[in-house]
Scaffold this motif. Structure first.
Motif, short mmCIF file in Angstrom:
data_model
loop_
_atom_site.label_atom_id
_atom_site.label_comp_id
_atom_site.label_asym_id
_atom_site.label_seq_id
_atom_site.Cartn_x
_atom_site.Cartn_y
_atom_site.Cartn_z
N THR A 242 134.12 -45.64 29.19
CA THR A 242 135.78 -44.86 29.02
C THR A 242 136.37 -45.19 29.10
OG1 THR A 242 136.14 -43.03 30.17
CG2 THR A 242 134.65 -43.97 31.95
N LYS A 243 137.47 -45.09 29.41
CA LYS A 243 139.01 -45.87 29.91
C LYS A 243 138.68 -47.01 30.75
CE LYS A 243 141.46 -42.93 33.30
NZ LYS A 243 142.30 -41.95 34.29
N ASP A 244 137.19 -46.71 31.45
CA ASP A 244 137.64 -48.09 32.30
C ASP A 244 136.49 -48.59 32.43
OD1 ASP A 244 136.99 -45.71 33.89
OD2 ASP A 244 138.40 -46.17 35.23
N VAL A 245 136.05 -49.52 32.67
CA VAL A 245 133.85 -49.57 32.97
C VAL A 245 133.80 -48.85 34.61
CG1 VAL A 245 132.33 -51.47 33.22
CG2 VAL A 245 134.49 -51.81 31.76
N ARG A 246 132.59 -48.45 34.36
CA ARG A 246 131.78 -47.75 35.68
C ARG A 246 130.53 -47.58 35.39
NH1 ARG A 246 135.20 -41.45 36.11
NH2 ARG A 246 137.25 -42.22 35.17
N ILE A 247 129.57 -47.81 37.06
CA ILE A 247 128.83 -48.26 37.30
C ILE A 247 128.28 -47.47 37.89
CG2 ILE A 247 126.66 -49.84 37.57
CD1 ILE A 247 129.08 -52.71 37.13
N PHE A 248 127.23 -46.58 37.19
CA PHE A 248 126.46 -45.72 38.65
C PHE A 248 125.27 -46.10 39.31
CE2 PHE A 248 129.65 -43.38 36.51
CZ PHE A 248 130.51 -42.48 37.81
N LYS A 249 124.89 -45.61 39.99
CA LYS A 249 123.35 -45.46 41.17
C LYS A 249 122.99 -44.51 41.35
CE LYS A 249 121.30 -47.45 45.20
NZ LYS A 249 121.61 -48.46 46.50
N LEU A 250 121.77 -43.95 41.20
CA LEU A 250 121.41 -43.22 40.81
C LEU A 250 120.05 -42.99 41.53
CD1 LEU A 250 121.69 -41.58 36.93
CD2 LEU A 250 123.30 -41.05 39.30
N VAL A 251 120.03 -42.36 42.75
CA VAL A 251 118.64 -42.28 43.51
C VAL A 251 117.79 -41.85 43.99
CG1 VAL A 251 117.96 -43.16 45.99
CG2 VAL A 251 120.46 -43.88 45.22
N PRO A 252 116.71 -41.56 42.98
CA PRO A 252 116.09 -39.80 42.97
C PRO A 252 115.40 -39.21 44.27
CG PRO A 252 115.00 -41.60 41.88
CD PRO A 252 115.61 -42.48 42.39
N LEU A 253 115.53 -38.39 45.19
CA LEU A 253 115.63 -37.35 46.26
C LEU A 253 113.98 -36.88 45.76
CD1 LEU A 253 118.73 -35.71 46.33
CD2 LEU A 253 118.41 -37.75 47.27
N ARG A 254 113.51 -37.67 47.38
CA ARG A 254 111.78 -37.22 47.08
C ARG A 254 111.75 -35.81 46.94
NH1 ARG A 254 107.87 -39.20 49.61
NH2 ARG A 254 109.16 -40.72 50.49
N LYS A 255 111.10 -34.87 45.49
CA LYS A 255 110.56 -33.85 45.39
C LYS A 255 108.50 -33.14 45.56
CE LYS A 255 109.78 -33.94 40.46
NZ LYS A 255 110.36 -33.67 39.51
N ASP A 256 108.19 -31.90 45.65
CA ASP A 256 107.23 -32.02 45.92
C ASP A 256 106.68 -31.70 44.17
OD1 ASP A 256 105.24 -30.45 45.70
OD2 ASP A 256 105.97 -28.22 45.97
N SER A 257 105.45 -32.50 44.80
CA SER A 257 105.66 -33.05 43.08
C SER A 257 105.28 -32.20 42.41
CB SER A 257 104.03 -34.08 43.51
OG SER A 257 103.04 -32.81 44.12
N SER A 258 104.94 -30.46 42.75
CA SER A 258 103.86 -29.52 42.12
C SER A 258 105.00 -28.55 41.32
CB SER A 258 102.97 -28.67 42.94
OG SER A 258 103.66 -28.20 44.11
N SER A 259 106.35 -29.62 41.83
CA SER A 259 108.13 -28.57 41.10
C SER A 259 107.96 -28.98 39.63
CB SER A 259 108.72 -29.25 42.08
OG SER A 259 110.17 -28.37 41.01
N SER A 260 108.77 -27.88 38.95
CA SER A 260 108.77 -27.77 37.56
C SER A 260 110.57 -27.91 37.56
CB SER A 260 108.29 -26.55 37.03
OG SER A 260 109.46 -25.22 37.43
N ALA A 261 110.74 -28.20 38.81
CA ALA A 261 112.34 -28.47 39.00
C ALA A 261 112.47 -29.70 38.53
CB ALA A 261 113.18 -27.77 40.53
N PRO A 262 113.44 -29.97 37.89
CA PRO A 262 113.98 -32.07 37.09
C PRO A 262 114.58 -32.89 39.01
CG PRO A 262 115.56 -30.16 36.99
CD PRO A 262 114.32 -29.48 37.16
N THR A 263 114.51 -33.61 39.37
CA THR A 263 114.47 -34.30 39.98
C THR A 263 116.08 -33.82 40.14
OG1 THR A 263 113.05 -35.89 39.44
CG2 THR A 263 114.75 -37.10 40.82
N LYS A 264 116.00 -34.17 41.60
CA LYS A 264 117.52 -34.15 41.86
C LYS A 264 117.48 -35.84 42.11
CE LYS A 264 118.73 -29.60 41.13
NZ LYS A 264 119.80 -30.24 39.92
N PHE A 265 119.65 -36.32 42.28
CA PHE A 265 120.05 -37.62 42.13
C PHE A 265 121.09 -37.63 43.61
CE2 PHE A 265 117.49 -37.11 38.68
CZ PHE A 265 116.82 -38.59 38.49
N GLU A 266 121.31 -38.79 44.43
CA GLU A 266 122.13 -39.23 45.01
C GLU A 266 122.66 -40.43 44.05
OE1 GLU A 266 123.22 -41.64 48.73
OE2 GLU A 266 121.10 -40.92 48.96
N VAL A 267 124.09 -39.49 43.79
CA VAL A 267 124.61 -40.62 42.65
C VAL A 267 126.18 -41.17 43.38
CG1 VAL A 267 125.84 -40.20 40.78
CG2 VAL A 267 124.40 -38.47 40.83
#
Length: 351
Positions: A242-267
């Motif tokens: 972007t106007k600079d360089v950024r590096i993000f880490k996306l850590v998936p949070l545990r979720k119910d395997s039967s859930s149809s909701a998308p994974t949430k991440f700790e950013v």
């Protein structure tokens, strides 16, 4: 030490993209002169232009290679609102084409109503799939059901991101623990609208892509985005230009395997560098995700590397002509302190 070679590209206008094939022995360039050129690296290390042809009726923004498992295949996208798939054919007839290669158009994808700003092939474990994004804010995913017939592509998904799209990146992870995922960047000029990077994830239950995350801290125009190669990590690493360089880490949070909701991440923000002091146009990882290269309007390519503490710092700076930058302070922001780019270059270990 880094050795630079210049190539007389002979394009008649701005070069917008340079793309290496899987092995790094072939290179494709595209330009506002509406052409693509293919370059092959000789045994002497020199790059030779082996093909050049007019492709679109507008500026060609991006060019990208498919995995060689699918043959020698390129895709390009343009201001003319199309994306095109090209395949290299080696002549087999008795005429002068024998043994010579030439590139032929396999298909033209015409679903976009506005400029197609990026095109990427999916990771090879997903089969031969192609994604485009457009200025109209739509991401389209196509699939070639028969890899032996590249003239047939079917539109599988349309994702509306509500923002003008500028770049896309597939998450390369082949782990079954990670669903297929695409990061989409926007160059929308409205800085009051946060979240210029959106993450979409495929859901096996709904068989659709749904928004899993928005990086709200990215409020400036995004020019390029790339997931780092994933060599067995449980989390994802994403670089943003972007106007600079950024590096993000996306850590998936545990979720119910039967859930149809998308994974949430700790950013988490791993690093942020304003050393280019200008717009950053491209970011690119090496194959082991240990080194990130960035290029910007300052006319420099900068190399970033993390130490064992996961602190990122500059390990090299090259000017556009390939010469090292001497005596320039590398203003590394965040908790990384500051260092001289030249001393970092002296300690560079390459890949």
């Amino acid at each position: 030490m880094f050795v630079a070679r210049s190539i007389a590209a002979d394009h008649k206008d701005l070069i917008h993209d340079v793309s290496y094939d899987f092995h790094g022995r072939r290179m494709a360039t595209c330009s506002s002169d509406q052409s693509i050129k293919v370059w092959d690296k000789g045994d002497n290390g020199e790059w030779n232009c082996t093909a050049s042809w007019k492709t679109h009726s507008g500026s060609v923004w991006r060019v990208t290679w498919a995995h060689p498992e699918f043959g020698q295949v390129l895709a390009s996208c343009s201001f003319d609102r199309t994306a095109i798939v090209w395949e290299e054919i080696v002549g087999e007839s008795n005429d002068k084409q024998r043994g010579q290669s030439h590139w032929i158009k396999r298909t033209t994808l015409v679903d976009s109503r506005t400029s197609v700003t990026d095109v990427k092939f999916a990771p090879k474990h997903m089969g031969l799939m192609l994604t485009t994004c457009s200025a109209d804010g739509v991401v389209r995913i196509y699939e070639a059901p028969d890899v032996m017939n590249l003239s047939q592509w079917s539109l599988q998904h349309e994702i509306s991101s509500k923002l003008s799209c500028s770049c896309i990146s597939w998450n390369p992870s082949s782990s079954r623990a990670h669903a297929p995922m695409i990061a989409v960047g926007s160059d929308d000029s409205n800085v009051t609208y946060g979240g210029k990077v959106q993450i979409y994830e495929y859901n096996d239950v709904t068989r659709k892509y749904a928004k899993a995350e928005t990086l709200m801290t990215v409020t400036d125009a995004v020019h390029d985005i790339e997931f780092a190669p994933n060599l067995g990590r449980s989390f994802h690493v994403l670089a943003i230009a972007t106007k600079d360089v950024r590096i993000f880490k996306l850590v998936p949070l545990r979720k119910d395997s039967s859930s149809s909701a998308p994974t949430k991440f700790e950013v988490q923000v791993l690093a942020q560098f304003d050393s280019h002091n200008s717009q950053v146009w491209r970011v690119s990882w090496n194959i082991t995700s240990t080194l990130l290269a960035s290029s910007g309007d300052d006319g420099c390519v900068r190399l970033w590397k993390a130490n064992y503490m996961d602190n990122w710092k500059c390990t090299g700076v090259l000017k556009g002509d390939g010469s090292p930058v001497s005596g320039q302070p590398g203003s590394l922001s965040g908790s990384l302190g500051s260092a001289s780019a030249q001393s970092a270059l002296n300690g560079a270990t390459g890949r």
